[in-house]
Design a protein around this motif. Structure first.
Motif, PDB file in Angstrom:
ATOM      1  N   SER A 139       0.851  -1.181   0.000  1.00 39.69           N
ATOM      2  CA  SER A 139       0.000   0.000   0.000  1.00 39.69           C
ATOM      3  C   SER A 139       0.893   1.239   0.000  1.00 39.69           C
ATOM      4  CB  SER A 139      -0.892  -0.014   1.247  1.00 39.69           C
ATOM      5  OG  SER A 139      -1.713   1.123   1.280  1.00 39.69           O
ATOM      6  N   ILE A 199       0.901   5.648  -0.338  1.00 42.14           N
ATOM      7  CA  ILE A 199       0.288   6.967  -0.446  1.00 42.14           C
ATOM      8  C   ILE A 199       1.412   7.966  -0.710  1.00 42.14           C
ATOM      9  CG2 ILE A 199      -0.975   8.799   0.740  1.00 42.14           C
ATOM     10  CD1 ILE A 199      -2.313   6.615   2.415  1.00 42.14           C
ATOM     11  N   GLN A 212       2.507  11.854  -0.853  1.00 43.46           N
ATOM     12  CA  GLN A 212       2.133  13.170  -0.367  1.00 43.46           C
ATOM     13  C   GLN A 212       3.066  14.228  -0.944  1.00 43.46           C
ATOM     14  OE1 GLN A 212       2.456  12.603   3.873  1.00 43.46           O
ATOM     15  NE2 GLN A 212       0.322  11.997   4.042  1.00 43.46           N
ATOM     16  N   PRO A 244      -2.264  14.244   0.341  1.00 39.79           N
ATOM     17  CA  PRO A 244      -2.204  13.045  -0.496  1.00 39.79           C
ATOM     18  C   PRO A 244      -2.433  13.393  -1.963  1.00 39.79           C
ATOM     19  CG  PRO A 244      -3.777  12.764   1.311  1.00 39.79           C
ATOM     20  CD  PRO A 244      -3.356  14.193   1.312  1.00 39.79           C
ATOM     21  N   GLU A 297      -2.524   7.279  -4.665  1.00 43.81           N
ATOM     22  CA  GLU A 297      -2.629   6.084  -3.827  1.00 43.81           C
ATOM     23  C   GLU A 297      -2.645   4.848  -4.708  1.00 43.81           C
ATOM     24  OE1 GLU A 297      -5.645   6.032  -0.784  1.00 43.81           O
ATOM     25  OE2 GLU A 297      -5.579   8.221  -0.605  1.00 43.81           O
ATOM     26  N   GLU A 298      -2.032   3.782  -4.216  1.00 45.98           N
ATOM     27  CA  GLU A 298      -1.978   2.529  -4.977  1.00 45.98           C
ATOM     28  C   GLU A 298      -1.880   1.359  -4.007  1.00 45.98           C
ATOM     29  OE1 GLU A 298      -2.617   0.934  -8.365  1.00 45.98           O
ATOM     30  OE2 GLU A 298      -1.698   2.893  -8.659  1.00 45.98           O
ATOM     31  N   THR A 299      -2.524   0.256  -4.361  1.00 43.77           N
ATOM     32  CA  THR A 299      -2.477  -0.963  -3.560  1.00 43.77           C
ATOM     33  C   THR A 299      -2.292  -2.155  -4.491  1.00 43.77           C
ATOM     34  OG1 THR A 299      -3.976   0.005  -1.926  1.00 43.77           O
ATOM     35  CG2 THR A 299      -3.738  -2.368  -1.884  1.00 43.77           C
ATOM     36  N   TRP A 319       4.766   7.061   1.197  1.00 36.97           N
ATOM     37  CA  TRP A 319       4.612   6.283   2.420  1.00 36.97           C
ATOM     38  C   TRP A 319       4.172   4.891   1.987  1.00 36.97           C
ATOM     39  CZ3 TRP A 319       5.231   8.274   7.454  1.00 36.97           C
ATOM     40  CH2 TRP A 319       5.539   9.635   7.501  1.00 36.97           C
TER      41      TRP A 319
END
Length: 106
Positions: free
Chosen positions: A35, A37, A39, A45, A48-50, A75
């Motif tokens: 995961s 994030i 910034q 933010p 985002e990616e998972t 992060w």
């Protein structure tokens, strides 16, 4: 009864950037949920990616073309640990929609 220590080896490289395209090398000893994030310098933010990762070496590719030029912190959470990787976008279209339209008529 004894306790067992589970070794969780995770190695994350630095971002390898080519304009707004980026690769990130990861080597993990078992399958993990990845995961991330990203910034901006103000802590807002921006991306985002998972992923679900398999054990072993792999390279993840990202398209950061929606990020404006600037400095960022990624992060990354992997295997219950948090890693921070900093990088800078040196190129990019800061003009948004109007900037893209102007390029069409050059």
């Amino acid at each position: 009864m004894g306790s067992t220590i589970i070794q969780r080896d995770i190695h994350i490289g630095d971002f390898q950037l080519n304009g707004t395209k980026a690769n990130l090398s990861i080597d993990c000893s078992q399958a993990y949920r990845f995961s991330m994030i990203i910034q901006d310098k103000n802590g807002s933010p921006q991306f985002e990616e998972t992923y679900q990762l398999e054990a072993g070496e792999q390279v993840l590719s990202f398209d950061f073309s929606n990020l404006k030029k600037g400095d960022f912190n990624a992060w990354i959470e992997l295997g219950g640990k948090t890693f921070i990787r900093s990088f800078s976008i040196e190129t990019g279209d800061d003009g948004g929609f109007l900037g893209k339209m102007k390029k069409l008529f050059r």
